[in-house]
Scaffold this active site. Sequence first.
Site, PDB file in Angstrom:
ATOM      1  N   ASP A  90       0.854  -1.186   0.000  1.00 27.23           N
ATOM      2  CA  ASP A  90       0.000   0.000   0.000  1.00 27.23           C
ATOM      3  C   ASP A  90       0.890   1.235   0.000  1.00 27.23           C
ATOM      4  OD1 ASP A  90       0.787   0.379   2.641  1.00 27.23           O
ATOM      5  OD2 ASP A  90      -1.044  -0.447   3.476  1.00 27.23           O
ATOM      6  N   PHE A  94      -2.636   5.975   3.969  1.00 25.26           N
ATOM      7  CA  PHE A  94      -3.493   5.837   5.144  1.00 25.26           C
ATOM      8  C   PHE A  94      -2.701   6.099   6.415  1.00 25.26           C
ATOM      9  CE2 PHE A  94      -5.323   3.385   8.634  1.00 25.26           C
ATOM     10  CZ  PHE A  94      -6.625   3.840   8.630  1.00 25.26           C
ATOM     11  N   ASP A 272      -8.154  -7.109   2.312  1.00 27.17           N
ATOM     12  CA  ASP A 272      -7.116  -7.251   3.331  1.00 27.17           C
ATOM     13  C   ASP A 272      -7.644  -6.707   4.640  1.00 27.17           C
ATOM     14  OD1 ASP A 272      -5.459  -4.547   4.286  1.00 27.17           O
ATOM     15  OD2 ASP A 272      -6.598  -4.270   2.437  1.00 27.17           O
ATOM     16  N   CYS A 312      -5.956 -26.563   9.951  1.00 25.48           N
ATOM     17  CA  CYS A 312      -4.870 -25.628  10.240  1.00 25.48           C
ATOM     18  C   CYS A 312      -3.892 -26.259  11.228  1.00 25.48           C
ATOM     19  CB  CYS A 312      -5.426 -24.315  10.788  1.00 25.48           C
ATOM     20  SG  CYS A 312      -5.870 -24.365  12.547  1.00 25.48           S
ATOM     21  N   CYS A 315      -5.487 -26.646  14.809  1.00 29.58           N
ATOM     22  CA  CYS A 315      -6.573 -27.616  14.980  1.00 29.58           C
ATOM     23  C   CYS A 315      -6.130 -29.051  14.726  1.00 29.58           C
ATOM     24  CB  CYS A 315      -7.736 -27.261  14.055  1.00 29.58           C
ATOM     25  SG  CYS A 315      -8.602 -25.745  14.535  1.00 29.58           S
TER      26      CYS A 315
END
Length: 378
Positions: A90, A94, A272, A312, A315
Amino acid sequence: MKYEIVAENGKAKSAHMETVHGTIETPVFMNVGTVGAIKGAVSTADLKEIGCQVELSNTYHLHVRTGDKLIKEFGGLREFMHWDRPVLTDSGGFQVFSLASLRKIKEEGVSFNSHIDGHRIFMGPEESMQIQSNLGSTIAMAFDECPPALADRKYIEKSVARTERWLMRCKTEMTRLNEQPDTVNKEQLLFGINQGGILNDVRTANADRISELDLDGYAVGGLAVGETHEQMYDVLDAVVPHLPKNKPTYLMGVGTPLNIIEGVARGIDFFDCVYPSRNGRHGHVYTKMGKLNMFNKKYELDHKPIEEGCQCPACRDFSRAYIRHLLKAGEMLGMRLCTLHNLYFYNHLMEDIRASIREGRFEQFRKEMTESMTQGSV
């Protein structure tokens, strides 16, 4: 770049995008690694394991800490962080504009004080493009001003007009940089950014004007910064039809899983957000049945994984009870496992979204996920 829409359901679209650094299947969630790493001790090897397609880093933060010129010496950010897939940077706009008390805006650009050591920095369109060129990202974002969503009309109109002028300068500078012999990525792409607060007439007029520039892609910025979800969706309903359908669209900084699903329903390709990593570091994890707080005492003796059926790293091997124990003990592993789970959830949510669009059942998927995920946090 080659961008090809492969399926549509209503306004929702799924595309195949070829870049110099690899292909991107959309809709896609970009994993946010602000300074070249995901917070929570997540490596690029982890990102591949959990299905990340695109990593996102921040121009401003990499410029003020370590420095883009140093990173260029390593062959750009992808080489520096050992990541062989696409990267989006980016523009820093911002972050610069969030430093309201430390910056001064002029037509040339913005002067501001570094949040790290206070030294004075100037950044304008050319400087932002030069930094992103040094980083060698796949996609660079145009330098813009991000006005507060609820700012008054006079301020927003003035801001948007300046952002349009800055966009022209970004495009000119990007063209120049991509022709230089020492440029890291001579095929760097440029996305323009639509602004306008929640003023749909300003938004759509801006979208029409920037669409004429035939950029590589278009983002909708300045949302999720104070407006309601309903206001955000209303802006998307108005703006997206005014952006080129044959180019990728990007909703910046958004958001929750349901925000993403609603964005997809309105034609957005790229997303995002820091939510999955930030919430993970605080023990809040996403599931298809809503968000769980792993600090909750109810999980003290819970043998189940965070989410049944999830593959994942958290888990597959660990119980809710163990992860809660790690978090309560302040162990980094607990934060890491929760972050990995959340990023896996987001990346695989996007896989499910893509499949639903390509199989012609997105609206049913949208309805089912909305019903299941609005059961509330536990």
